[in-house]
Motif scaffolding. Structure first.
Motif, PDB file in Angstrom:
ATOM      1  N   LEU A  36       0.790  -1.146  -0.118  1.00  0.00           N
ATOM      2  CA  LEU A  36      -0.114  -0.130   0.055  1.00  0.00           C
ATOM      3  C   LEU A  36       0.719   1.325   0.007  1.00  0.00           C
ATOM      4  CD1 LEU A  36      -2.900  -0.968   2.693  1.00  0.00           C
ATOM      5  CD2 LEU A  36      -2.818  -1.103   0.093  1.00  0.00           C
ATOM      6  N   ARG A  37       1.970   1.118  -0.521  1.00  0.00           N
ATOM      7  CA  ARG A  37       3.035   2.373  -0.700  1.00  0.00           C
ATOM      8  C   ARG A  37       3.500   2.622  -2.122  1.00  0.00           C
ATOM      9  NH1 ARG A  37       5.349   5.499   3.488  1.00  0.00           N
ATOM     10  NH2 ARG A  37       7.310   4.963   3.082  1.00  0.00           N
ATOM     11  N   SER A  38       3.480   3.684  -2.538  1.00  0.00           N
ATOM     12  CA  SER A  38       3.737   4.155  -3.882  1.00  0.00           C
ATOM     13  C   SER A  38       5.247   3.612  -4.284  1.00  0.00           C
ATOM     14  CB  SER A  38       3.801   5.572  -4.167  1.00  0.00           C
ATOM     15  OG  SER A  38       4.468   6.057  -5.196  1.00  0.00           O
ATOM     16  N   ASN A  39       5.763   3.341  -5.380  1.00  0.00           N
ATOM     17  CA  ASN A  39       6.883   2.813  -5.837  1.00  0.00           C
ATOM     18  C   ASN A  39       8.061   4.243  -5.592  1.00  0.00           C
ATOM     19  OD1 ASN A  39       6.336   0.246  -6.475  1.00  0.00           O
ATOM     20  ND2 ASN A  39       5.996   0.778  -8.682  1.00  0.00           N
ATOM     21  N   LYS A  40       7.480   5.260  -5.435  1.00  0.00           N
ATOM     22  CA  LYS A  40       8.396   6.292  -5.125  1.00  0.00           C
ATOM     23  C   LYS A  40       9.155   6.136  -3.862  1.00  0.00           C
ATOM     24  CE  LYS A  40       5.155   9.601  -2.944  1.00  0.00           C
ATOM     25  NZ  LYS A  40       4.537  10.871  -2.968  1.00  0.00           N
ATOM     26  N   TYR A  41       8.586   5.479  -3.036  1.00  0.00           N
ATOM     27  CA  TYR A  41       9.174   5.090  -1.680  1.00  0.00           C
ATOM     28  C   TYR A  41      10.360   4.214  -1.794  1.00  0.00           C
ATOM     29  CZ  TYR A  41       5.440   8.095   0.183  1.00  0.00           C
ATOM     30  OH  TYR A  41       4.865   8.862   0.442  1.00  0.00           O
ATOM     31  N   GLN A  42      10.465   3.348  -2.939  1.00  0.00           N
ATOM     32  CA  GLN A  42      11.556   2.499  -3.108  1.00  0.00           C
ATOM     33  C   GLN A  42      13.005   2.620  -3.309  1.00  0.00           C
ATOM     34  OE1 GLN A  42      10.639  -1.664  -3.345  1.00  0.00           O
ATOM     35  NE2 GLN A  42       9.039  -0.497  -2.174  1.00  0.00           N
ATOM     36  N   ILE A  43      13.765   2.198  -2.760  1.00  0.00           N
ATOM     37  CA  ILE A  43      15.232   2.760  -2.729  1.00  0.00           C
ATOM     38  C   ILE A  43      16.062   1.604  -2.781  1.00  0.00           C
ATOM     39  CG2 ILE A  43      14.939   4.948  -1.510  1.00  0.00           C
ATOM     40  CD1 ILE A  43      16.135   3.663   0.929  1.00  0.00           C
ATOM     41  N   TRP A  44      17.067   1.746  -3.454  1.00  0.00           N
ATOM     42  CA  TRP A  44      18.251   0.662  -3.546  1.00  0.00           C
ATOM     43  C   TRP A  44      19.325   0.838  -2.575  1.00  0.00           C
ATOM     44  CZ3 TRP A  44      17.890  -3.756  -6.288  1.00  0.00           C
ATOM     45  CH2 TRP A  44      17.072  -4.063  -7.073  1.00  0.00           C
ATOM     46  N   LEU A  45      19.873  -0.091  -1.737  1.00  0.00           N
ATOM     47  CA  LEU A  45      21.146  -0.195  -0.758  1.00  0.00           C
ATOM     48  C   LEU A  45      21.824  -1.157  -1.156  1.00  0.00           C
ATOM     49  CD1 LEU A  45      18.638   0.121   2.637  1.00  0.00           C
ATOM     50  CD2 LEU A  45      19.383   2.065   1.173  1.00  0.00           C
ATOM     51  N   PRO A  46      23.153  -0.860  -0.804  1.00  0.00           N
ATOM     52  CA  PRO A  46      24.191  -2.065  -1.032  1.00  0.00           C
ATOM     53  C   PRO A  46      23.977  -3.125   0.161  1.00  0.00           C
ATOM     54  CG  PRO A  46      25.215  -0.004   0.340  1.00  0.00           C
ATOM     55  CD  PRO A  46      23.756   0.342  -0.258  1.00  0.00           C
ATOM     56  N   VAL A  47      24.400  -4.157  -0.041  1.00  0.00           N
ATOM     57  CA  VAL A  47      24.521  -5.342   0.728  1.00  0.00           C
ATOM     58  C   VAL A  47      25.813  -5.752   0.915  1.00  0.00           C
ATOM     59  CG1 VAL A  47      23.841  -7.765   1.020  1.00  0.00           C
ATOM     60  CG2 VAL A  47      22.058  -6.297  -0.078  1.00  0.00           C
ATOM     61  N   SER A  48      26.406  -5.668   2.173  1.00  0.00           N
ATOM     62  CA  SER A  48      28.015  -5.712   2.116  1.00  0.00           C
ATOM     63  C   SER A  48      28.415  -6.963   3.089  1.00  0.00           C
ATOM     64  CB  SER A  48      28.470  -4.478   3.160  1.00  0.00           C
ATOM     65  OG  SER A  48      28.053  -3.358   2.447  1.00  0.00           O
ATOM     66  N   ALA A  49      29.452  -7.326   2.760  1.00  0.00           N
ATOM     67  CA  ALA A  49      30.052  -8.413   3.519  1.00  0.00           C
ATOM     68  C   ALA A  49      31.422  -7.983   3.783  1.00  0.00           C
ATOM     69  CB  ALA A  49      30.293  -9.844   2.769  1.00  0.00           C
ATOM     70  N   TYR A  50      32.343  -8.607   4.568  1.00  0.00           N
ATOM     71  CA  TYR A  50      33.819  -8.071   5.035  1.00  0.00           C
ATOM     72  C   TYR A  50      34.527  -9.142   5.112  1.00  0.00           C
ATOM     73  CZ  TYR A  50      30.212  -4.531   6.556  1.00  0.00           C
ATOM     74  OH  TYR A  50      29.314  -3.655   6.650  1.00  0.00           O
ATOM     75  N   LEU A  51      35.631  -8.901   4.358  1.00  0.00           N
ATOM     76  CA  LEU A  51      36.667 -10.109   4.460  1.00  0.00           C
ATOM     77  C   LEU A  51      37.691  -9.295   5.287  1.00  0.00           C
ATOM     78  CD1 LEU A  51      37.840 -12.769   3.667  1.00  0.00           C
ATOM     79  CD2 LEU A  51      38.900 -11.518   1.839  1.00  0.00           C
ATOM     80  N   ILE A  52      38.173 -10.083   6.739  1.00  0.00           N
ATOM     81  CA  ILE A  52      39.243  -9.612   7.394  1.00  0.00           C
ATOM     82  C   ILE A  52      40.581 -10.497   7.523  1.00  0.00           C
ATOM     83  CG2 ILE A  52      39.853  -8.959   9.776  1.00  0.00           C
ATOM     84  CD1 ILE A  52      36.614  -8.873  10.290  1.00  0.00           C
ATOM     85  N   GLU A  53      41.528 -10.034   6.722  1.00  0.00           N
ATOM     86  CA  GLU A  53      42.840 -10.711   6.806  1.00  0.00           C
ATOM     87  C   GLU A  53      43.560 -10.336   8.111  1.00  0.00           C
ATOM     88  OE1 GLU A  53      43.777 -11.067   2.061  1.00  0.00           O
ATOM     89  OE2 GLU A  53      44.096  -8.995   3.047  1.00  0.00           O
ATOM     90  N   HIS A  54      43.560 -11.184   9.071  1.00  0.00           N
ATOM     91  CA  HIS A  54      44.219 -10.913  10.435  1.00  0.00           C
ATOM     92  C   HIS A  54      45.327 -11.872  10.514  1.00  0.00           C
ATOM     93  CE1 HIS A  54      44.181 -11.397  14.950  1.00  0.00           C
ATOM     94  NE2 HIS A  54      43.307 -10.358  14.720  1.00  0.00           N
ATOM     95  N   PRO A  55      46.342 -11.681  11.153  1.00  0.00           N
ATOM     96  CA  PRO A  55      47.559 -12.509  11.584  1.00  0.00           C
ATOM     97  C   PRO A  55      47.003 -13.854  12.211  1.00  0.00           C
ATOM     98  CG  PRO A  55      48.125 -10.247  12.472  1.00  0.00           C
ATOM     99  CD  PRO A  55      46.512 -10.271  12.088  1.00  0.00           C
TER     100      PRO A  55
END
Length: 274
Positions: A36-55
């Motif tokens: 029940l919401r207009s498409n004008k409220y639709q937004i794109w967001l990034p989906v993140s992941a993180y790779l940590i190179e740790h000793p």
């Protein structure tokens, strides 16, 4: 300690109603669903992941989207109809987590710890692409939520995957004073920042007197903790507020390099060294 290197990866995008990441005052109690919401409220967001190179090991945090989301009906089946209605996934070629690991010269068998900040679909969708990680972990509070409230999750995304649970311990860190020190040296510390889910986990990465905070979905952008904008999806409003206040406090510390929200459009893929 030797340098810790953190890769900020974007594993596709998600399209949602704007009231999902940033709650709004509206007559519609389920505006975050986009119904029940207009498409004008639709937004794109990034989906993140993180790779940590740790000793002490290679750590992957979250997994982004699975390649199944690229394939029409298969993508809808993968996400489940209700979740597919609320979240539209986009995963360009080369951005799946296994594809990005390969570009960096790694395989899933190289991952020592695959850490899940929480079990929502946009964080675990790609789990089966990296299922051969040596250890896959999530905290017990989050797993309990997934069992008690399966409608908030897509359990098929981790079906037949060996996920081990850990328990937060009492500490002086976080809004609930609950944390878990992965290596016992405070270089990688999981902090319970609940509200969005009960087990939601932020991660402090620290070395050489400075730290980086991966805030997951505690807030959806920097403005969330700066302006106290709550997410539209939450299990406990008071806990959301406490977690955002703690995140803001951490962001103001002089030795804080950066606080990064998982879906912040202003955070681009990059490498941070500590």
């Amino acid at each position: 300690m030797e340098t810790i290197k953190v890769h900020i990866l974007h594993c596709g995008k998600v399209r949602v109603d704007s009231s999902l990441p940033f709650s709004e005052k509206t007559w519609n109690p389920i505006s975050y669903t986009g119904i029940l919401r207009s498409n004008k409220y639709q937004i794109w967001l990034p989906v993140s992941a993180y790779l940590i190179e740790h000793p002490k090991g290679l750590i992957l945090v979250d997994t982004g989207w699975h390649t199944d989301v690229r394939i029409g009906d298969q993508g809808r089946k993968h996400m489940g109809f209700i979740h597919w209605l609320i979240n539209k996934a986009d995963l360009p070629e080369g951005q799946a987590i296994n594809e990005q690991l390969a570009q960096l010269g790694y395989k899933d068998t190289d991952i020592d710890y695959l850490v899940l900040s929480h079990l929502h679909s946009d964080h675990v969708s790609g789990l089966k692409l990296v299922k051969n990680a040596k250890k896959i972990i999530v905290n017990n509070l989050e797993m309990e939520d997934a069992i008690k409230m399966p409608y908030r999750y897509v359990p098929s995304m981790w079906e037949n995957i060996n996920i081990e649970t850990y328990q937060f311990e009492k500490s002086n860190l976080g809004p609930q004073n609950l944390s878990y020190d992965l290596f016992g040296d405070q270089s990688i510390v999981f902090v319970n920042t609940p509200g969005h889910t009960h087990g939601l986990t932020s991660i402090i990465i620290q070395n050489n007197g400075k730290f980086l905070l991966l805030a997951s979905d505690t807030g959806y952008a920097k403005k969330s903790w700066e302006q106290m904008i709550l997410p539209g999806v939450q299990v406990d409003k008071n806990e959301v507020i406490e977690s955002l206040q703690w995140t803001k406090m951490m962001s103001e510390k002089p030795n804080c390099i950066e606080v990064i929200a998982n879906h912040d459009v202003d955070v681009l893929p990059k490498i941070i060294e500590l």
